[in-house]
Design an enzyme around this catalytic site. Structure first.
Site, mmCIF file in Angstrom:
data_model
loop_
_atom_site.group_PDB
_atom_site.id
_atom_site.type_symbol
_atom_site.label_atom_id
_atom_site.label_comp_id
_atom_site.label_asym_id
_atom_site.label_seq_id
_atom_site.Cartn_x
_atom_site.Cartn_y
_atom_site.Cartn_z
ATOM 1 N N ASP A 1 -85.934 55.743 -15.707
ATOM 2 C CA ASP A 1 -86.920 55.291 -16.679
ATOM 3 C C ASP A 1 -86.865 53.760 -16.785
ATOM 4 O O ASP A 1 -85.786 53.169 -16.802
ATOM 5 C CB ASP A 1 -86.566 55.917 -18.037
ATOM 6 C CG ASP A 1 -87.640 55.712 -19.086
ATOM 7 O OD1 ASP A 1 -88.769 56.163 -18.870
ATOM 8 O OD2 ASP A 1 -87.345 55.084 -20.123
ATOM 9 N N GLU B 1 -89.337 54.358 -12.106
ATOM 10 C CA GLU B 1 -90.502 53.817 -12.799
ATOM 11 C C GLU B 1 -90.314 52.301 -12.815
ATOM 12 O O GLU B 1 -89.556 51.770 -13.623
ATOM 13 C CB GLU B 1 -90.556 54.364 -14.227
ATOM 14 C CG GLU B 1 -91.749 53.827 -14.988
ATOM 15 C CD GLU B 1 -91.648 54.053 -16.498
ATOM 16 O OE1 GLU B 1 -92.682 54.293 -17.121
ATOM 17 O OE2 GLU B 1 -90.540 53.978 -17.052
HETATM 18 C C1 GLC Z 1 -91.315 55.607 -19.830
HETATM 19 C C2 GLC Z 1 -91.712 57.014 -20.089
HETATM 20 C C3 GLC Z 1 -92.357 57.086 -21.435
HETATM 21 C C4 GLC Z 1 -91.415 56.595 -22.496
HETATM 22 C C5 GLC Z 1 -90.892 55.225 -22.136
HETATM 23 C C6 GLC Z 1 -89.739 54.856 -23.009
HETATM 24 O O1 GLC Z 1 -92.417 54.779 -19.765
HETATM 25 O O2 GLC Z 1 -92.559 57.456 -19.062
HETATM 26 O O3 GLC Z 1 -92.786 58.370 -21.718
HETATM 27 O O4 GLC Z 1 -92.062 56.470 -23.725
HETATM 28 O O5 GLC Z 1 -90.431 55.198 -20.820
HETATM 29 O O6 GLC Z 1 -88.611 55.575 -22.659
#
Ligand code: GLC
Length: 538
Positions: free
Chosen positions: A200, A240
């Site tokens: 994440d 991500e």
């Molecule tokens: C990422 C996740 C999202 C979450 C954020 C904070 O963007 O995809 O759902 O709110 O991280 O952890």
């Protein structure tokens, strides 16, 4: 080849709490998920990305973690998690755990102790200031919702940084003991035999090390990759990292860091191409994407558990997409995105739904599906922000949708029960019985992709046609491959393919929409039609 499994895999993202509830408390659980592994295997997915399932106050879908080393008791036990991993592996399905290292929940004991006592060993696990105005500007993921990424905590007597919600204080990943803890957490899950992590907010981990003056700001991500692959050679990091394309090679790091990068830039351009009914945005973005190193791959998706993020489009492009797919402010989020699922955006038009997933499955890059995409689930705009797309899975037309037997408990109030996307109209049971259903089409398309390793392993060739609405590409590997044509227009198109001289064969791929002639100098596609054709020896 075996170690590059992810290049020809289909990843399925699910949240345990919204998938299946086995004990009737209204929350999905591991036992429920275990009972649906055969379904996932039938669908043909190779890998599960499990969204956070750790103890959490559940203010951000579990991304607000209160304890990294166990399972939320409403969802099950560690032992059940381990069983899930084993039973998934037995079906050839690998499991990725969502690792949230950018922040914790404000209910995490570290944060509580950090607030309670300035001299706590956890104080510097977080990032504090007396005066936010004197701090360098920090990105805030929710600009329309939070005026500042700094919030004052009375007890702590200082402001703490949070790049996401104020209940998610940012971790100071430059802190050496904290970094050791984070590596330990990663080891803890790797020891359970998982196939890796979805990381994440990976770009924020790097940014924070950069801001702390660290000469090697990628080291935490590299460490995670090393820990994972030391334990299991085929392990992956699915990251991500929504960064400028110029930074992408640093995140792939020649195969030493992020194995798969979620492809945010492709995603928003798919919707731009659909909105404009033109291939140009797709061609442009695919030309500009850095080529991943041999051991890496893009992870492509059309929708995920968040809003469809259009921040990487220009204002004019974004307005175009808003205009086409989310006219009402209620459909939008954070000034930059759309909080709807695909069928709702495409007004339930099956032709366009197939078109968008045909693109996803025919492009090189590992396709990532979200739970419920395969049956065309809708959304609930009465729920706040991203919750609109996080409603429980619709298994059947029964009360509780086969998700839960609870009456109005846990997450059952969030089931979509009425309207075009209510569970009586959109559910897996009915679709499995109907050979023409979306789920059977998705399954056939996954099978087609599996029979065509050239898509995942091959070289992408973009070629032109004499119709601006037609996107044409080929994937070529060891002299063979597929060519695919997608008509983004609402009108039929007859066109010539230019600059591609391979002889194309119709092998009746199940995902053909079965329109028109085969001759590449005179191809015909129906409105929103698409076609995959083979070339070379296979
Ligand atoms: C990422 C996740 C999202 C979450 C954020 C904070 O963007 O995809 O759902 O709110 O991280 O952890």
């Amino acid at each position: 080849m075996e170690d590059l499994w992810y290049k020809n895999a289909v990843i399925y993202c699910l949240a345990v709490e919204t998938f299946v509830d086995s004990d009737g408390d209204g929350f999905g659980d591991f036992e429920g998920l275990l009972g649906q592994l055969d379904y996932l295997s039938w669908l043909g997915v190779d890998c599960l990305w499990l969204e956070p399932f750790f103890p959490s106050p559940w203010n951000d879908h579990g991304y607000d973690v209160a304890d990294y080393r166990t399972v939320d008791p409403r969802l099950g036990t560690l032992e059940q998690f381990e069983r899930l991993n084993r039973e998934a592996e037995a079906r050839g399905i690998r499991v990725l755990v969502d690792l949230v290292l950018n922040h914790t929940s404000d209910e995490h004991p570290w944060f509580k102790s950090a607030c309670a006592d300035r001299s706590s060993e956890h104080r510097d696990y977080y990032m504090w200031t007396d005066d936010p105005a004197s701090e360098p500007p920090q990105p805030n993921a929710f600009p329309t919702r939070q005026a500042s990424p700094w919030t004052y905590d009375e007890q702590a007597g200082q402001y703490y940084l949070h790049r996401f919600y104020s209940h998610e204080p940012d971790l100071n990943v430059a802190h050496p003991e904290l970094a050791d803890e984070l590596r330990d957490i990663a080891r803890f899950w790797l020891e359970r035999g998982i196939a890796g992590f979805r990381v994440d907010a990976a770009h924020f981990l790097v940014q924070k090390l950069e801001q702390s003056g660290d000469p090697d700001p990628h080291r935490l991500l590299r460490d995670l990759h090393r820990l994972a692959t030391d334990r299991r050679a085929d392990a992956v990091l699915l990251a991500e990292a929504d960064v400028d394309l110029g930074q992408v090679p640093d995140f792939f790091a020649g195969g030493q860091e992020c194995t798969l990068l979620l492809n945010f830039v492709l995603d928003c351009n798919i919707f731009l191409a659909l909105a404009r009914q033109e291939a140009e945005p797709l061609r442009r973005v695919l030309h500009s994407l850095p080529e991943p190193p041999e051991a890496c791959q893009w992870a492509n998706f059309v929708r995920n558990q968040d809003e469809l993020n259009l921040a990487r489009l220009s204002d004019e492009e974004r307005d175009h997409v808003f205009d086409a797919f989310a006219r009402s402010p209620k459909e939008r989020a954070f000034g930059r995105g759309i909080r709807r699922r695909v069928p709702a955006m495409l007004r339930g038009d099956r032709r366009r739904i197939e078109l968008i997933y045909s693109l996803l499955f025919s492009l090189p890059g590992t396709p990532v599906l979200g739970y419920g995409d395969e049956i065309g689930m809708g959304d609930d705009l009465d729920l706040p922000e991203r919750m609109s797309v996080r409603t429980p899975m619709q298994w059947s037309a029964d009360p509780g949708a086969g998700f839960s037997s609870a009456a109005n408990d846990g997450l059952t109030p969030y089931l979509i029960s009425t309207g075009d996307y209510g569970h009586e109209r959109v559910n897996l049971d009915d679709q499995r019985r109907d050979p023409q259903s979306l789920v059977n089409w998705v399954r056939a398309t996954i099978q087609a992709r599996r029979r065509l390793p050239e898509i995942g392993l091959g070289r992408l060739v973009l070629f032109e046609t004499d119709s601006p609405s037609v996107f044409a590409h080929a994937c070529e590997w060891q002299g063979r491959g597929i060519a695919a044509f997608h008509n983004l227009a609402s009108e039929p198109r007859t066109f010539r393919a230019r600059g591609f001289d391979r002889e194309l064969r119709d092998d009746s791929l199940p995902c053909d929409s079965d329109y028109g002639e085969l001759d590449p100098s005179n191809v015909e596609l129906a409105p929103y039609g698409y076609r995959w054709l083979r070339f070379g020896d296979s």
